[in-house]
Design an enzyme around this catalytic site. Structure first.
Site, PDB file in Angstrom:
ATOM      1  N   HIS A   5      -2.431   3.469 -23.914  1.00 15.54           N
ATOM      2  CA  HIS A   5      -1.675   2.532 -22.953  1.00 15.54           C
ATOM      3  C   HIS A   5       0.038   3.214 -23.572  1.00 15.54           C
ATOM      4  CE1 HIS A   5      -4.782  -0.277 -23.849  1.00 15.54           C
ATOM      5  NE2 HIS A   5      -4.551  -0.429 -25.181  1.00 15.54           N
ATOM      6  N   LYS A  40       8.219  -7.447  21.148  1.00 19.22           N
ATOM      7  CA  LYS A  40       8.962  -8.830  20.584  1.00 19.22           C
ATOM      8  C   LYS A  40       8.260  -9.923  21.836  1.00 19.22           C
ATOM      9  CE  LYS A  40      12.918 -10.490  21.106  1.00 19.22           C
ATOM     10  NZ  LYS A  40      14.626 -10.287  22.120  1.00 19.22           N
TER      11      LYS A  40
END
Length: 514
Positions: free
Chosen positions: A275, A136
């Protein structure tokens, strides 16, 4: 003013060298517990945390860094006189660098002897608190959670006496990702412990395994992430023995391949995919014969395909596979001779994957991203024993047809909907995947299987909405069908089957795959 670093790590890789360099630059080092012992033994001067807090470590180490003299030193803004005055009046020394990594919670819950109490004790509280405070205040404080960043920090300190804001900001972002992932693992563990199946917050975390050149298409950016708690039976856990790096489409196809073979544990089986649809499945008493059937099923579509085998690959099978172009071969193991044959093809991706954890992989949830959201479901692992089938026609399937129907029903599960599959009792003959109407899928499968329909049966992943499907099937000469049933027109479909002497079985289970 002397700079101060706070060092407290469970992963001690490189920590002695870092501390030595900091000391040589004139830094003071505050440390705790095992880290302090490690540094002291290496001859690095350190200050004990309780000498800073003037408060003893207690409760088996649960309370040691949760103190204003630590968090005040981390959170004080250097650009506000009020903060600096408060720190001075309360004798709080500023801390400029935090090097912390956390209790090994992940490693603990992966232990075979882990208990609930042990897991709880390995939840770090002070570490994440220090990291978050330092992150922070990254305008002034450098925070490091990953040993890989030690060199960057040291290089900047040596060059300029401080780190750049850009570096502090980047490291702060990394800290919050790290603590978020840490908390996600803890949340997932507790959620499982209490049996919560629909948590109000979805907390999952993955680790970057492989940046990809591109996604489904070259214009799409993509990356490959692996679960923080790895799934053993997954492409992410496979060992690559040969070939080029896996692509985005390779990984999706390979994942579909290893899913589709899970239902074929009893006999040597080979599945080929293109596929994400099976183009050939073969089953036999040897893996070589299973390969022969798989290849024979569709020798055109298998070109450039992905092949998965559920038994060790021997030299004879490898020799046959090497004669055609394949993208990927996946198997539990390879003989030395087989591997030598396959490795002659430099680009062929050869993967080794433990099949022992197949059952465990079935309990993992599936996540599907949609714009602005995510769908979560359990995998389609439902099975229906032939003893639970319902024969709905006048004609019963023969014993040979029953065996073929069982094979076809296992094979249809991973065909894209609308899915139709024709097979005999040991190999697929025709696959009609992903059409917008079911009769079109029937026609595609029949066209592919023509001239090989003696003893063939047909499986449909969902019910037949109209009897026209049966008309097409009857015209082809197929005499047995397996499907879920459940259409409002089931009676019409059954009547058409009876008209043509076709045996039809309802399973009561649908296998849609979109």
């Amino acid at each position: 003013m002397t700079k101060r670093a706070l060092i407290s790590v469970s992963d001690k890789a490189g920590i002695i060298e870092l501390a030595q360099e900091l000391t040589s630059l004139g830094w003071e080092i505050i440390s705790t517990g095992g880290t302090k012992t490690t540094l002291d033994n290496a001859g690095v001067a350190t200050i004990a945390i309780d000498d800073v807090t003037c408060f003893p470590e207690m409760m088996d180490g649960r309370v040691k860094t949760l103190h204003p003299k630590i968090h005040g030193g981390l959170l004080a803004r250097r650009d506000l006189d009020t903060h600096l005055e408060a720190a001075a009046s309360h004798e709080i020394g500023l801390i400029d660098l935090v090097v912390v990594n956390l209790y090994p919670f992940k490693e603990t819950i992966l232990r075979p002897d882990v208990t609930y109490d042990l897991a709880v004790e390995n939840i770090d509280i002070g570490g994440p608190s220090m990291l978050r405070s330092a992150a922070k205040n990254h305008a002034s404080v450098t925070v490091v959670v990953d040993p890989a960043d030690y060199a960057v920090v040291l290089n900047e300190l040596k060059a300029d006496g401080e780190t750049t804001y850009a570096t502090r900001q980047r490291l702060a972002a990394k800290v919050y990702r790290h603590t978020a992932a840490y908390d996600a693992l803890i949340a997932d563990y507790f959620t499982a412990q209490v049996g919560e199946t629909k948590p109000e917050k979805l907390t999952i975390t993955y680790d970057l395994k492989q940046p990809m050149r591109y996604g489904e298409n070259p214009q799409q950016d993509a990356d490959f992430y692996q679960k923080a708690i790895p799934t053993d039976y997954s492409i992410a856990s496979a060992k690559q023995l040969n070939g080029k790096e896996l692509s985005f489409n390779n990984i999706r196809d390979a994942d579909a391949a290893i899913r589709s073979i899970r239902d074929f544990k009893d006999r040597p089986t080979v599945v080929a995919l293109k596929h994400m649809n099976p183009c050939g499945i073969g089953q036999a008493d040897s893996i070589e014969a299973a390969w022969d059937y798989c290849y024979e099923a569709d020798p055109v579509s298998i070109f450039g395909g992905i092949v998965v085998l559920n038994r060790e690959v021997d030299a004879a099978t490898a020799e046959k596979m090497s004669k055609i172009f394949l993208e990927i071969i996946i198997a539990p193991s390879y003989t030395a001779d087989a591997l030598a044959i396959l490795q002659k093809k430099a680009n062929l991706r050869v993967l080794e994957l433990s099949f022992d954890a197949q059952d465990a992989s079935e309990i993992e949830a599936e996540y599907t991203g949609v714009v602005g959201g995510m769908l979560v479901q359990n995998q389609d692992v439902a099975t229906v024993a032939p003893s639970d089938w319902k024969v709905v026609t006048d004609r019963e399937p023969s014993e040979q047809e029953r065996v073929a129907l069982a094979f076809a029903w296992k094979s249809i599960k991973y065909v894209k909907s609308n899915g139709i599959l024709i097979s005999n009792d040991h190999m697929t003959l025709g696959v009609g995947p992903g059409q917008t109407n079911r009769v079109a899928s029937v026609r595609i499968a029949i066209e592919q299987a023509k001239d090989r329909l003696d003893g063939a049966v047909l499986a449909s992943d969902a019910f037949f909405p109209f009897a026209d499907n049966v008309e097409e099937i009857a015209a082809a000469g197929i005499k047995a069908i397996i499907q879920p049933g459940g259409s409002v027109r089931d009676e019409e479909v059954i009547a058409a089957a009876n008209k043509y002497g076709i045996a039809m079985v309802f399973t009561g289970v649908r296998h849609f795959r979109h």
